[in-house]
Scaffold this motif. Structure first.
Motif, short mmCIF file in Angstrom:
data_model
loop_
_atom_site.label_atom_id
_atom_site.label_comp_id
_atom_site.label_asym_id
_atom_site.label_seq_id
_atom_site.Cartn_x
_atom_site.Cartn_y
_atom_site.Cartn_z
N ALA A 1 0.81 -1.28 0.07
CA ALA A 1 0.03 0.03 0.11
C ALA A 1 0.83 1.20 -0.03
N ALA A 2 1.98 1.20 0.84
CA ALA A 2 2.91 2.48 0.77
C ALA A 2 3.53 2.71 -0.72
N LEU A 3 4.00 1.60 -1.33
CA LEU A 3 4.47 1.60 -2.66
C LEU A 3 3.32 2.40 -3.90
N GLN A 4 2.12 1.74 -3.43
CA GLN A 4 1.16 2.32 -4.53
C GLN A 4 0.82 3.87 -4.30
N ASP A 5 0.78 4.33 -3.05
CA ASP A 5 0.74 5.63 -2.51
C ASP A 5 2.03 6.72 -3.15
N PHE A 6 3.12 6.17 -2.95
CA PHE A 6 4.49 6.60 -3.38
C PHE A 6 4.35 6.95 -4.90
N LEU A 7 3.78 5.98 -5.64
CA LEU A 7 3.83 6.06 -6.89
C LEU A 7 2.60 6.80 -7.60
N ALA A 8 1.67 7.04 -6.57
CA ALA A 8 0.49 7.88 -6.98
C ALA A 8 0.97 9.25 -6.78
N ALA A 9 1.89 9.53 -5.77
CA ALA A 9 2.50 10.89 -5.61
C ALA A 9 3.31 11.31 -6.82
N VAL A 10 3.95 10.36 -7.39
CA VAL A 10 4.79 10.79 -8.64
C VAL A 10 3.66 11.15 -9.79
N GLU A 11 2.72 10.12 -9.80
CA GLU A 11 1.68 10.63 -10.91
C GLU A 11 1.35 11.98 -10.88
N ALA A 12 0.91 12.16 -9.65
CA ALA A 12 0.52 13.56 -9.20
C ALA A 12 1.17 14.69 -9.73
N ASN A 13 2.50 14.58 -9.20
CA ASN A 13 3.67 15.49 -9.28
C ASN A 13 4.94 14.85 -9.67
N PRO A 14 4.96 14.73 -11.15
CA PRO A 14 6.35 14.01 -11.58
C PRO A 14 7.50 14.83 -11.39
N ALA A 15 7.60 15.92 -10.85
CA ALA A 15 8.69 16.72 -10.41
C ALA A 15 9.03 16.60 -8.84
N ASP A 16 8.52 15.54 -8.27
CA ASP A 16 8.61 15.38 -6.87
C ASP A 16 9.71 14.24 -6.54
N PHE A 17 10.92 14.86 -6.31
CA PHE A 17 11.96 14.02 -6.32
C PHE A 17 11.88 13.03 -5.09
N ARG A 18 11.28 13.37 -4.04
CA ARG A 18 11.19 12.65 -2.85
C ARG A 18 10.38 11.44 -2.88
N ALA A 19 9.30 11.72 -3.84
CA ALA A 19 8.31 10.54 -4.12
C ALA A 19 9.03 9.57 -4.69
N TYR A 20 10.01 9.79 -5.69
CA TYR A 20 10.80 8.65 -6.42
C TYR A 20 11.44 8.14 -5.30
N TYR A 21 12.15 8.70 -4.61
CA TYR A 21 13.17 8.19 -3.56
C TYR A 21 12.39 7.16 -2.43
N TYR A 22 11.29 7.59 -2.19
CA TYR A 22 10.42 6.89 -1.07
C TYR A 22 9.85 5.46 -1.91
N ALA A 23 9.44 5.67 -3.08
CA ALA A 23 9.19 4.18 -3.86
C ALA A 23 10.38 3.52 -4.16
N GLY A 24 11.68 4.06 -4.37
CA GLY A 24 12.67 3.30 -4.33
C GLY A 24 13.10 2.70 -3.14
N ILE A 25 12.91 3.23 -1.95
CA ILE A 25 13.13 2.61 -0.53
C ILE A 25 12.35 1.24 -0.43
N VAL A 26 11.06 1.57 -0.55
CA VAL A 26 10.16 0.30 -0.74
C VAL A 26 10.12 -0.75 -1.64
N LEU A 27 10.69 -0.46 -2.89
CA LEU A 27 11.13 -1.35 -3.72
C LEU A 27 12.22 -2.22 -3.40
N SER A 28 13.15 -1.48 -2.68
CA SER A 28 14.63 -2.34 -2.14
C SER A 28 14.07 -3.02 -0.97
N ILE A 29 13.12 -2.56 -0.38
CA ILE A 29 12.95 -3.69 0.85
C ILE A 29 12.10 -4.65 0.40
#
Length: 451
Positions: A351-379
């Protein structure tokens, strides 16, 4: 009898008339000065000799100018680390000095006597954005200089009165700043502290009222001036309230972000194992939230406070209500990130990953959202996808030392050891100095030795 003071009357737009026990000097602007008589029928208070004072003033001017530069530098040294105000420094010009000297009926201001020192010959104005900043500046001055007097102009007005507001502080000049300078005896300096709006009002009022020979007397004009000042005072208060709200929100966000990264570092454990006080709020209903009719800001603050208190169900519920209200894309991206962190705190990584990806979709310039998504993917052991997310984040902001550390871990898992070492070097170049970096570097060296 007064021919010796004729210089004064030739140079200034004043006239005088004599009474039995006093002399009254009147100015063109309506100012009036009274000099009492002593037994020998001469003034007890001598009229300042302008020509002589002007020569003295000019002789001190170079030292005063150098002192002003030193004082402003000293103030900046103490203040600029905490605030970024605007400074306005000046040496009082002679005409202003002389007019004020006459207004206060200074004594001993004759050629050959002690030079009369006014408190504001050297003046520095510090203009701040917010009311709270004025208190901060005053605290810094109190701890860094010797204060002689503090005057809060306008503080004695009632709640229904408005007018000029400013804090004036008289301070002694440190001996080290006077070294090598020719200055008047007993010189001090004045610091004025105002907000931007107080300064704007004072400047306009000075032009409209103080410097003008005709001031508004009609009641409607006076009411207009009072209403403008009241509006500026109210704006100052509102700006400070907004800043206080922001500061509180930022503190809560920093606490939430710190908790998030703590759990990231302990990835693989559930929230309860990390000692988080996760409370379940079963069947939380919309009517249980008192501000549903309130602002999004109120809801965000409540959600983050609930999140930090471990009431994650309540936090998720509030975030979901905000998302359901369909705010603009910028707000939507922020709320998705917040809710994603709440899911993450519950170890609901999908669920966390889906929300971080949704944040990226809402704002493609949000570098933190990509960062958080990458953290979850690595976990989730999806290191290839995590690398792609980290790459996108770095494309938007390449100055992220911790991201380089986390991407280095992905490279390590992907057995790309040289890439991992390069990322660790980048992280260190940006100031990262963590035990995790050193430990990972050692593991990489062991792997490379066996290859």
């Amino acid at each position: 009898m007064y021919a010796e003071n004729g210089q004064f009357f030739r140079d200034c737009p004043f006239f005088y008339f004599r009474l039995p026990d006093k002399i009254v000097v009147a100015g063109a602007a309506g100012l009036m000065y009274t000099f009492s008589m002593v037994a020998d029928n001469k003034p007890a208070t001598a009229i300042p000799n302008k020509e002589c004072l002007q020569k003295q003033y000019a002789s001190y001017r170079p030292g005063l100018e150098t002192l002003l530069i030193r004082l402003e530098g000293e103030l900046r040294r103490h203040i600029d680390g905490q605030l970024r105000p605007t400074y306005k420094a000046r040496i009082k010009d002679f005409e202003s000095y002389y007019r004020k000297l006459l207004r206060i009926s200074a004594s001993g201001a004759v050629c050959g006597g002690k030079f009369p020192v006014l408190t504001d010959i050297v003046g520095i104005r510090i203009v701040c954005a917010f009311l709270q900043d004025l208190k901060t500046v005053e605290r810094i001055l109190s701890s860094s200089f010797s204060i002689l007097e503090i005057e809060r102009k306008g503080a004695d007005r009632t709640f229904c009165e408005f007018g000029y507001e400013s804090t004036h502080v008289l301070l002694t000049i440190p001996e080290s700043l006077k070294a090598g300078l020719v200055l008047p005896e007993d010189l001090i300096f004045e610091v004025q502290m105002r907000t931007i709006l107080q300064d704007a009002w004072a400047e306009v009022e000075h032009e409209l009222v103080y410097k003008s020979e005709f001031s508004p007397f009609d009641l409607p004009l006076k009411r207009k001036l009072a209403s403008i000042n009241a509006s500026l005072s109210l704006a100052d208060i509102i700006f400070q309230e907004i800043r206080d709200y922001q500061n509180k929100l930022n503190r809560e966000i920093d606490l939430r972000r710190s908790s998030f990264f703590h759990q990231v570092d302990q990835a693989g454990n559930c929230a309860a194992d990390l000692g988080l006080d996760v409370r379940r709020a079963e069947d939380l209903q919309e009517e249980d939230l008192p501000y549903v009719q309130g602002t999004i800001d109120d809801m965000i603050l409540d959600a983050i406070e609930s999140h930090n208190a471990g009431n994650l169900d309540r936090a998720v519920r509030i975030y979901s209500l905000i998302i359901g209200s369909k705010p603009n894309s910028a707000v939507l991206a922020v709320i998705y990130k917040h809710r994603g962190m709440a899911y993450f705190a519950r170890s609901d990584y999908d669920a966390a990953l889906q929300d971080f990806l949704a944040a990226v979709e809402a704002n493609p310039a949000d570098f933190r959202a990509y960062y958080y998504a990458g953290i979850v993917l690595s976990i989730l052991h999806k290191d290839g996808e995590a690398e792609q997310a980290f790459n996108k984040s770095l494309t938007l902001n390449m100055y992220q030392p911790y991201l380089y550390l986390r991407r280095a871990r992905c490279y390590y898992n992907l057995e790309r050891y040289h890439d991992a070492l390069e990322d660790l070097d980048r992280a260190c170049a940006l100031g990262l100095n963590q035990p995790e970096e050193k430990a990972l570097r050692m593991r990489i060296a062991e792997k490379m030795d066996t290859v």
